[in-house]
Design a protein around this motif. Sequence first.
Motif, PDB file in Angstrom:
ATOM      1  N   THR A 199       0.833  -1.205   0.000  1.00 45.66           N
ATOM      2  CA  THR A 199       0.000   0.000   0.000  1.00 45.66           C
ATOM      3  C   THR A 199       0.867   1.256   0.000  1.00 45.66           C
ATOM      4  O   THR A 199       0.635   2.190  -0.782  1.00 45.66           O
ATOM      5  N   LEU A 200       1.876   1.286   0.877  1.00 45.61           N
ATOM      6  CA  LEU A 200       2.784   2.433   0.937  1.00 45.61           C
ATOM      7  C   LEU A 200       3.536   2.613  -0.377  1.00 45.61           C
ATOM      8  O   LEU A 200       3.719   3.740  -0.856  1.00 45.61           O
ATOM      9  N   ASN A 201       3.965   1.504  -0.947  1.00 43.00           N
ATOM     10  CA  ASN A 201       4.705   1.529  -2.205  1.00 43.00           C
ATOM     11  C   ASN A 201       3.895   2.199  -3.316  1.00 43.00           C
ATOM     12  O   ASN A 201       4.403   3.056  -4.050  1.00 43.00           O
ATOM     13  N   VAL A 202       2.630   1.837  -3.424  1.00 41.49           N
ATOM     14  CA  VAL A 202       1.784   2.393  -4.481  1.00 41.49           C
ATOM     15  C   VAL A 202       1.508   3.879  -4.246  1.00 41.49           C
ATOM     16  O   VAL A 202       1.546   4.686  -5.180  1.00 41.49           O
ATOM     17  N   ILE A 203       1.253   4.255  -2.998  1.00 44.35           N
ATOM     18  CA  ILE A 203       0.998   5.669  -2.693  1.00 44.35           C
ATOM     19  C   ILE A 203       2.211   6.515  -3.049  1.00 44.35           C
ATOM     20  O   ILE A 203       2.087   7.602  -3.634  1.00 44.35           O
ATOM     21  N   LEU A 204       3.402   6.020  -2.717  1.00 47.89           N
ATOM     22  CA  LEU A 204       4.622   6.749  -3.057  1.00 47.89           C
ATOM     23  C   LEU A 204       4.766   6.911  -4.567  1.00 47.89           C
ATOM     24  O   LEU A 204       5.157   7.979  -5.054  1.00 47.89           O
ATOM     25  N   ARG A 205       4.438   5.881  -5.317  1.00 51.16           N
ATOM     26  CA  ARG A 205       4.535   5.963  -6.776  1.00 51.16           C
ATOM     27  C   ARG A 205       3.575   7.009  -7.331  1.00 51.16           C
ATOM     28  O   ARG A 205       3.914   7.781  -8.231  1.00 51.16           O
ATOM     29  N   ALA A 245       8.917   7.700  -6.840  1.00 50.43           N
ATOM     30  CA  ALA A 245       9.239   6.307  -7.163  1.00 50.43           C
ATOM     31  C   ALA A 245      10.587   5.879  -6.607  1.00 50.43           C
ATOM     32  O   ALA A 245      10.821   4.690  -6.381  1.00 50.43           O
ATOM     33  N   PHE A 246      11.490   6.845  -6.367  1.00 58.67           N
ATOM     34  CA  PHE A 246      12.806   6.483  -5.825  1.00 58.67           C
ATOM     35  C   PHE A 246      12.659   5.847  -4.444  1.00 58.67           C
ATOM     36  O   PHE A 246      13.318   4.843  -4.135  1.00 58.67           O
ATOM     37  N   PHE A 247      11.810   6.435  -3.595  1.00 63.16           N
ATOM     38  CA  PHE A 247      11.616   5.879  -2.259  1.00 63.16           C
ATOM     39  C   PHE A 247      10.963   4.495  -2.334  1.00 63.16           C
ATOM     40  O   PHE A 247      11.277   3.600  -1.538  1.00 63.16           O
ATOM     41  N   SER A 248      10.061   4.340  -3.287  1.00 64.83           N
ATOM     42  CA  SER A 248       9.434   3.043  -3.507  1.00 64.83           C
ATOM     43  C   SER A 248      10.490   2.000  -3.879  1.00 64.83           C
ATOM     44  O   SER A 248      10.516   0.891  -3.348  1.00 64.83           O
ATOM     45  N   MET A 249      11.374   2.374  -4.817  1.00 61.44           N
ATOM     46  CA  MET A 249      12.445   1.474  -5.232  1.00 61.44           C
ATOM     47  C   MET A 249      13.368   1.150  -4.060  1.00 61.44           C
ATOM     48  O   MET A 249      13.790  -0.002  -3.881  1.00 61.44           O
ATOM     49  N   LEU A 250      13.690   2.141  -3.253  1.00 63.20           N
ATOM     50  CA  LEU A 250      14.595   1.951  -2.122  1.00 63.20           C
ATOM     51  C   LEU A 250      14.027   0.946  -1.122  1.00 63.20           C
ATOM     52  O   LEU A 250      14.739   0.052  -0.645  1.00 63.20           O
ATOM     53  N   GLY A 251      12.734   1.081  -0.828  1.00 67.48           N
ATOM     54  CA  GLY A 251      12.101   0.175   0.132  1.00 67.48           C
ATOM     55  C   GLY A 251      12.014  -1.245  -0.379  1.00 67.48           C
ATOM     56  O   GLY A 251      12.446  -2.201   0.285  1.00 67.48           O
ATOM     57  N   LEU A 252      11.452  -1.405  -1.578  1.00 61.80           N
ATOM     58  CA  LEU A 252      11.288  -2.749  -2.148  1.00 61.80           C
ATOM     59  C   LEU A 252      12.641  -3.367  -2.490  1.00 61.80           C
ATOM     60  O   LEU A 252      12.864  -4.567  -2.261  1.00 61.80           O
ATOM     61  N   GLN A 292       3.692   1.217 -14.262  1.00 61.57           N
ATOM     62  CA  GLN A 292       3.661   1.907 -12.969  1.00 61.57           C
ATOM     63  C   GLN A 292       4.312   3.279 -13.064  1.00 61.57           C
ATOM     64  O   GLN A 292       3.947   4.196 -12.325  1.00 61.57           O
ATOM     65  N   GLY A 293       5.279   3.427 -13.968  1.00 61.56           N
ATOM     66  CA  GLY A 293       5.843   4.749 -14.211  1.00 61.56           C
ATOM     67  C   GLY A 293       4.851   5.668 -14.904  1.00 61.56           C
ATOM     68  O   GLY A 293       4.882   6.893 -14.732  1.00 61.56           O
ATOM     69  N   PHE A 294       3.945   5.084 -15.679  1.00 59.21           N
ATOM     70  CA  PHE A 294       2.907   5.836 -16.378  1.00 59.21           C
ATOM     71  C   PHE A 294       1.799   6.301 -15.430  1.00 59.21           C
ATOM     72  O   PHE A 294       1.238   7.398 -15.610  1.00 59.21           O
ATOM     73  N   GLN A 295       1.473   5.496 -14.420  1.00 62.54           N
ATOM     74  CA  GLN A 295       0.321   5.781 -13.564  1.00 62.54           C
ATOM     75  C   GLN A 295       0.357   7.141 -12.871  1.00 62.54           C
ATOM     76  O   GLN A 295      -0.644   7.864 -12.897  1.00 62.54           O
ATOM     77  N   PRO A 296       1.467   7.520 -12.195  1.00 56.26           N
ATOM     78  CA  PRO A 296       1.449   8.848 -11.562  1.00 56.26           C
ATOM     79  C   PRO A 296       1.330   9.988 -12.568  1.00 56.26           C
ATOM     80  O   PRO A 296       0.690  11.005 -12.281  1.00 56.26           O
ATOM     81  N   VAL A 297       1.927   9.830 -13.742  1.00 51.20           N
ATOM     82  CA  VAL A 297       1.797  10.851 -14.786  1.00 51.20           C
ATOM     83  C   VAL A 297       0.344  10.962 -15.213  1.00 51.20           C
ATOM     84  O   VAL A 297      -0.198  12.064 -15.373  1.00 51.20           O
ATOM     85  N   CYS A 298      -0.292   9.826 -15.367  1.00 49.37           N
ATOM     86  CA  CYS A 298      -1.692   9.783 -15.773  1.00 49.37           C
ATOM     87  C   CYS A 298      -2.595  10.406 -14.717  1.00 49.37           C
ATOM     88  O   CYS A 298      -3.430  11.263 -15.025  1.00 49.37           O
ATOM     89  N   SER A 299      -2.439   9.988 -13.445  1.00 45.90           N
ATOM     90  CA  SER A 299      -3.335  10.476 -12.392  1.00 45.90           C
ATOM     91  C   SER A 299      -3.136  11.965 -12.128  1.00 45.90           C
ATOM     92  O   SER A 299      -4.095  12.712 -11.946  1.00 45.90           O
ATOM     93  N   PHE A 300      -1.876  12.413 -12.078  1.00 46.80           N
ATOM     94  CA  PHE A 300      -1.591  13.827 -11.835  1.00 46.80           C
ATOM     95  C   PHE A 300      -2.216  14.700 -12.919  1.00 46.80           C
ATOM     96  O   PHE A 300      -2.899  15.691 -12.640  1.00 46.80           O
ATOM     97  N   ASN A 301      -1.986  14.331 -14.176  1.00 45.67           N
ATOM     98  CA  ASN A 301      -2.478  15.152 -15.282  1.00 45.67           C
ATOM     99  C   ASN A 301      -3.981  15.026 -15.464  1.00 45.67           C
ATOM    100  O   ASN A 301      -4.630  15.973 -15.920  1.00 45.67           O
ATOM    101  N   TYR A 302      -4.529  13.877 -15.097  1.00 49.31           N
ATOM    102  CA  TYR A 302      -5.982  13.729 -15.138  1.00 49.31           C
ATOM    103  C   TYR A 302      -6.612  14.638 -14.080  1.00 49.31           C
ATOM    104  O   TYR A 302      -7.621  15.306 -14.348  1.00 49.31           O
TER     105      TYR A 302
END
Length: 456
Positions: free
Chosen positions: A156-162, A167-174, A297-307
């Motif tokens: 859950t935390l990973n997805v919210i960060l993305r 995404a860097f923090f997500s990568m660091l954790g996982l 997953q790299g596309f999703q934040p771009v999509c949600s932010f711009n949407y």
Amino acid sequence: MENAATLQYKKMTETPVSLLISKLTVPTVISMLVTSIYNMADTAFVGKLGTSASGAVGIVFGFMAILQAVGFLFGQGSGNYVGRKLGAQDMKAASEYASTGFFSSFALSIVIEIFCFAFLHKLIYALGSTDTIYPYAKDYIKWILIAAPFMVSSLTLNVILRYEGKAFFSMLGLGTGAILNIACDPIFMFVFGFGVAGAGISTAFSQLVSFIILLCPFLSGKTQSKLSFRYVRLSWPIFLNIFLTGLPSLLRNALGCISTMMLNYLAAPYGDAAVAGMSIASRIAMFILSISIGIGQGFQPVCSFNYGAKKYARVRKAYFFTVVFATVCLAVLCTICLIFNLDFVKLFRDDPKVIAIASRSLRLQCYVLYIQPLCVITEFLMQTTGQKLIAAIHSSFRAGLFFIPSLAILWYFRGLSGIEEAQPVSYLITSLVDIPFIFIALNHVALDKQPEHQKD
């Protein structure tokens, strides 16, 4: 903090989408790859203990899909709204969705943990275990259950960060958790002599470390959304938004679990070698597919932010770029896998029966796996832009509604060969059915002019 939020908004809404997605894709792909590698490392290390032990990994993998389903339900459901609210520059609402999603996932995972421990014996056999695989599966799964709250809430935390564009923090954790798991597997299994239980202990420990690392950005103020009990909203509209938006992820993982259970059941009469072989093929194929998922997953934040910012042309442009990018990458990987098919399989087991089954299944999947990015990215587009119902239907098709009947029919007529052929057949059917969904998803974005606050 306000200046940081402004800079992040400009970055997500003004940077050329090809450059932005490429940058965000690097950490998400690394995260997916490292996670897939440590899943395969478990398979490889446990495989040294025998075919039955190797089969146990496939059994427990099905249960881990259930935990992932819960984590992604709350992660995608809340993270999607976090991205959209940040795009609309509503920080308070973003924190409410983040906090409600995180604490809900942690609480529900504790309930699941208690329930599964109470019915552990029945659970293992329900996952498709044979009598010879059972003791290994039990030693492994009990440690997975102990770590379940941290495993679920980490997702859950990973997805919210993305979705925040972090995404860097997500990568660091996982990534840290995955590397730690790979390093600890041989120590717990062979040095300490814990056997299969050692793989479970290693996974549980690495998941705890990963959870702590993923939580740190929220506690140290490096995120725009906040995690706090004071932001939790026991509100039916918020829970409904989270559930419906995360439903495609829940269905995808839940049906994946059912598919794995059915696959194990049908393969079991052909011996532990069949269960182990199909498990190995699935892990390698998932490793390849994880590339397109990571790009998506790299596309999703771009999509949600711009949407959320109502920049719909950027959403469409980002979609087309991501589909082409992911397809090219997967085509290259599938070609490499076809050439070195046997070499990859032999990394996991030296049993000739296992190798024969796994190599044929993997080869068949590689012939059609490269068409999956179109399906994956389309589903992410629908889910991220609030097309909840159509995204849920699409997710069901891709996750199992085509695979399960394909598996049953081909097994009935062709036995073990049919089991090996079921996944590529379902990939082909899904790609054909996906065509109208593409037009629906893009038409929604093209015509959507409704103010963001009215969509909730």
